[in-house]
Design an enzyme around this catalytic site. Structure first.
Site, PDB file in Angstrom:
ATOM      1  CE  LYS A 190      90.534  64.398 -87.470  1.00  0.00           C
ATOM      2  NZ  LYS A 190      89.638  65.207 -86.702  1.00  0.00           N
TER       3      LYS A 190
HETATM    4  C1  LIG Z   1      89.371  65.814 -85.333  1.00  0.00           C
HETATM    5  C2  LIG Z   1      88.237  65.441 -84.467  1.00  0.00           C
HETATM    6  C3  LIG Z   1      87.419  66.403 -83.856  1.00  0.00           C
HETATM    7  C4  LIG Z   1      87.718  67.867 -83.888  1.00  0.00           C
HETATM    8  O1  LIG Z   1      87.903  68.396 -85.141  1.00  0.00           O
HETATM    9  P1  LIG Z   1      88.766  69.766 -85.311  1.00  0.00           P
HETATM   10  O2  LIG Z   1      88.516  70.116 -86.733  1.00  0.00           O
HETATM   11  O3  LIG Z   1      90.184  69.414 -85.031  1.00  0.00           O
HETATM   12  O4  LIG Z   1      88.211  70.751 -84.358  1.00  0.00           O
HETATM   13  C5  LIG Z   1      86.336  65.955 -83.144  1.00  0.00           C
HETATM   14  N1  LIG Z   1      86.058  64.654 -83.002  1.00  0.00           N
HETATM   15  C6  LIG Z   1      86.841  63.697 -83.560  1.00  0.00           C
HETATM   16  C7  LIG Z   1      86.469  62.262 -83.389  1.00  0.00           C
HETATM   17  C8  LIG Z   1      87.965  64.071 -84.279  1.00  0.00           C
HETATM   18  O5  LIG Z   1      88.767  63.132 -84.789  1.00  0.00           O
END
Ligand SMILES: *Cc1c(COP(=O)(O)O)cnc(C)c1O
Length: 396
Positions: A190
């Site tokens: 992210k």
């Molecule tokens: C990455 C992501 C998640 C989950 O996040 P984690 O930190 O990996 O648990 C949920 N929704 C979306 C759209 C994501 O891209």
């Protein structure tokens, strides 16, 4: 290998983490408070609760709204598994909504369709996903939700640094002005990285308090909230120093000081990161222009409103006479990683029920064409040009 996404870590980040390791608190300490305050400042939200992942954030949001068996939640089909799974964690049912075939975003219309469709449970909430960093039409969706008395949860995992336009004004994603809660992930793919980490933001102090409690086993330590007075207080009315209460079970979804120190350090660089991502996106736009209409970037709204998590192109594979697998393999042979975001979640074996064969043509059309090209701050411009050349040769 150039990955499709990766973290960008510098010596300040290393120092911030090392400082925590030399301090008194590895978890439950001041770095958590500092990170929450900094994120609140960044997204313009009064209440921020850091937690262990984006998935935990979504689960906490569902719990905080007291959703459970008999309830249903609308979730767009083009998203990561966790957006839908969080609904299942609380025993509620998922109702999948279609998306715009070109942006992959839920729209007020596709939400309305989902609300009109048959399915299990009483629909009580909607999860919107700001896919790729591009905000959904929050104003339109919030209006539909309000009319039906639905809670709105923003899956903002892609959209730190993005914004939603409401009544002509720009509001940072996470300010939660048109939703009940917003959920972030700080996974290394992210925009900022904590290793594993997430956060819930809300403007509602009661929801925030509930999220905070559920993050920590459901434990209550504030004497004002104790219900078992005889147990909680001594003869003088002083709270017993060991005492705590649990009105309902929660989870261990805490974020450690180690993770939060990294998060805070990364957050300081957010505007630099976003500027770099915008720069790379502009370069991609330019480099890809000659490949139109075979390859074109996902259309977007006013670009300053984008959080720029992913750079996604739509490819007409049929017209190119090459499959997506072939294209992905040949760019991988050239050392370039790509990815597909996402397989429609309603087609996953778990969600695909024989008696309810759902057709979501927008989701299918988006999925058939999408490909995420590398997007991260350390990506070099020469790498982008090399990638476009490989793509052009493969599709030619
Ligand atoms: C990455 C992501 C998640 C989950 O996040 P984690 O930190 O990996 O648990 C949920 N929704 C979306 C759209 C994501 O891209």
């Amino acid at each position: 290998m150039i990955p499709y996404a990766r973290q960008s870590i510098d010596e300040d980040d290393v120092r911030a983490v090392a400082e925590v390791l030399r301090s008194d608190f590895l978890t439950g300490g001041p770095a958590v408070d500092r990170f929450e305050a900094a994120l609140g400042e960044t997204v313009g939200c009064p209440h921020v609760v850091a937690c262990s992942s984006g998935t935990a954030a979504l689960h906490l949001a569902m719990l905080a709204l007291r959703l459970g068996p008999g309830d249903a939640v609308v979730v767009p089909s083009i998203t990561f598994l966790a957006s839908a799974n969080a609904v299942k964690y609380v025993g509620a049912d998922v109702r999948f909504a279609d998306v715009d075939p070109d942006t992959g975003l839920m729209t007020p219309e596709t939400l309305q369709q989902a609300l009109n469709a048959d399915g299990p449970g009483l629909i009580r909430a909607v999860v919107v996903v700001h896919l790729n960093g591009q905000s959904v039409d929050m104003q339109g969706i919030a209006a539909v939700a309000r009319e039906r008395g639905l809670f709105v949860v923003e899956d903002a995992c892609h959209a730190l640094g993005g914004a939603s336009v409401l009544d002509g004004r720009r509001h940072p994603v996470g300010s939660a002005v048109a939703s009940d809660l917003a959920c972030f992930s700080f996974h290394p793919a992210k925009v900022i990285a904590m290793g594993e980490g997430g956060a819930v933001t809300t403007r509602d102090p009661d929801l925030a308090e509930r999220v905070r409690r559920l993050r920590n086993h459901g434990m209550v330590r504030n004497p004002a909230d104790f219900s078992e007075r005889a147990q909680a207080f001594d003869a003088e009315g002083m709270p017993n120093p060991w005492y705590y209460e649990m009105p309902e079970p929660g989870f261990n979804y805490r974020a450690s000081d180690i993770h939060c120190a990294l998060g805070e350090s990364q957050l300081r660089k957010l505007s630099t990161f976003l500027a770099r991502r915008r720069e790379l996106a502009a370069l991609y736009d330019e480099a890809l222009a000659p490949l139109a209409p075979l390859v074109r970037p996902v259309p977007r709204g006013p670009s300053e409103h984008d959080g720029w998590h992913l750079y996604v192109v739509l490819i007409d594979f049929a017209r190119a006479g090459r499959s997506r697998a072939e294209v992905m393999r040949s760019v991988r042979d050239a050392g370039i990683g790509t990815q597909v975001h996402y397989l429609p979640v309603h087609r996953q074996p778990y969600y695909r029920t024989a008696d309810r064969e759902l057709t979501l043509s927008g989701a299918d059309t988006y999925y058939e064409r999408c490909l995420s090209l590398p997007m991260h701050c350390d990506l070099q411009e020469t790498e982008i040009w090399r990638m476009i050349m490989v793509l052009r040769d493969t599709l030619a």
